[in-house]
Design a protein around this motif. Structure first.
Motif: not given
Length: 322
Positions: A13-32
């Motif tokens: 869960r920690w790793q999943r949250l880190e992945e999602l946060l990195k995508d959003v912080e780079r303004d490149k959010p994915r569908e998930d």
């Protein structure tokens, strides 16, 4: 469960949250990216459990850092800031106008009907407009829209510069919008009064210019800034009437709850109307006084009316469909 087992169980869960946060912080959010709120809540729960079990400081610090990052990202994406304001103007505002389309057309008819009627009658019965305008108003109209008058000269004589005129117009326009909206608390009567008063005043001005002035000067002056200004006035009346109707007809809700709900619905309308009339003040202060050929003025005015109509009809539709 040992701290090592606890860490191994929830580490995905920690790793999943880190992945999602990195995508959003780079303004490149994915569908998930829609998983972000739920994952964030789970990690916050993990942090609470780790603190309760007095897990090693390394674990609690890491979880705390993730929770802070998640909060900042979610808070930035869901509340306040320029992004929220731009979304309100470009998406929520036109959607709110379309949602209240019956009220929009009713207010439009209530505004333009009396205005056009008085403008048509005044050249044959000028005393009607004179009683509304008063001696000072008639002198001002003759000074601005007379046979040999130029509105640009009037602006320079009375305001000194286009910026000073802009400051006056933006204060006057937004003040009228807020008065129109505030009158809605009286069961909508105040909003109707302000709307009708402005309609009759507008009709009196147009009628009196046709009676004793130069209509071409008037039309080339108002054609551009009239689009956002008059539409903003109608929409502010819509917002006031929405509040007024909630007072008169709360339905199954308590009157207080109905008023709060109507206020939330009316807020995008009020803010959008204020922005539209502010834009009108920019045009009225800097564009309208320019001494340009009538063809250019009418072309620019037509473009303004088309843009206002297109914005209210089409803006925000793709977001709602999504």
């Amino acid at each position: 469960m040992t701290p090592a087992q606890f860490e191994k169980q929830i580490e995905p869960r920690w790793q999943r949250l880190e992945e999602l946060l990195k995508d959003v912080e780079r303004d490149k959010p994915r569908e998930d990216v829609t998983e972000l709120p739920a994952t964030f809540r789970q990690v916050c729960h993990d942090l609470s459990v780790a603190q309760h079990r007095m897990s090693p400081q390394r674990i609690t610090q890491h979880l705390n850092a993730l929770a802070l990052r998640g909060y900042r990202v979610l808070e930035r994406r869901t509340a306040g800031g320029w992004e929220s304001f731009v979304r309100l103007l470009l998406v929520e505002f036109p959607q709110a106008v379309r949602a209240e389309w019956r009220l929009f057309w009713w207010c439009t008819a209530l505004f333009y009907g009396p205005a056009v009627l008085l403008a048509v009658i005044t050249p044959y019965h000028p005393e009607w407009a004179m009683s509304l305008l008063g001696p000072e108003g008639m002198l001002q109209i003759e000074d601005m829209y007379g046979e040999d008058s130029k509105p640009g000269d009037y602006v320079r004589k009375n305001f000194g510069s286009g910026f000073a005129a802009f400051c006056f117009y933006i204060w006057n326009n937004v003040d009228i919008d807020f008065k129109t909206f505030a009158g809605g608390i009286l069961g909508g009567v105040g909003s109707l009064f302000v709307l009708l008063f402005n309609a009759l005043s507008l009709g009196a001005v147009f009628g009196y210019v046709h009676y004793s002035g130069n209509p071409l000067t008037l039309y080339t002056w108002v054609i551009a800034h009239g689009a956002p200004e008059l539409t903003g006035l109608v929409i502010s009346a819509m917002a006031g009437l929405r509040v007024g109707l909630s007072v008169l007809r709360p339905g199954r809700l308590e009157r207080k709850a109905a008023l709060v709900l109507a206020g939330r619905k009316a807020l995008p309308l009020l803010i959008g109307a204020a922005v539209m009339t502010s834009l009108a003040a920019v045009l009225e202060g800097f564009w309208s006084p320019l001494d340009l050929p009538p063809l250019i003025k009418f072309t620019a005015g037509g473009v303004c009316w088309v843009l206002v109509a297109a914005f209210l009809i089409f803006s925000g539709r793709e977001q709602r469909a999504a």
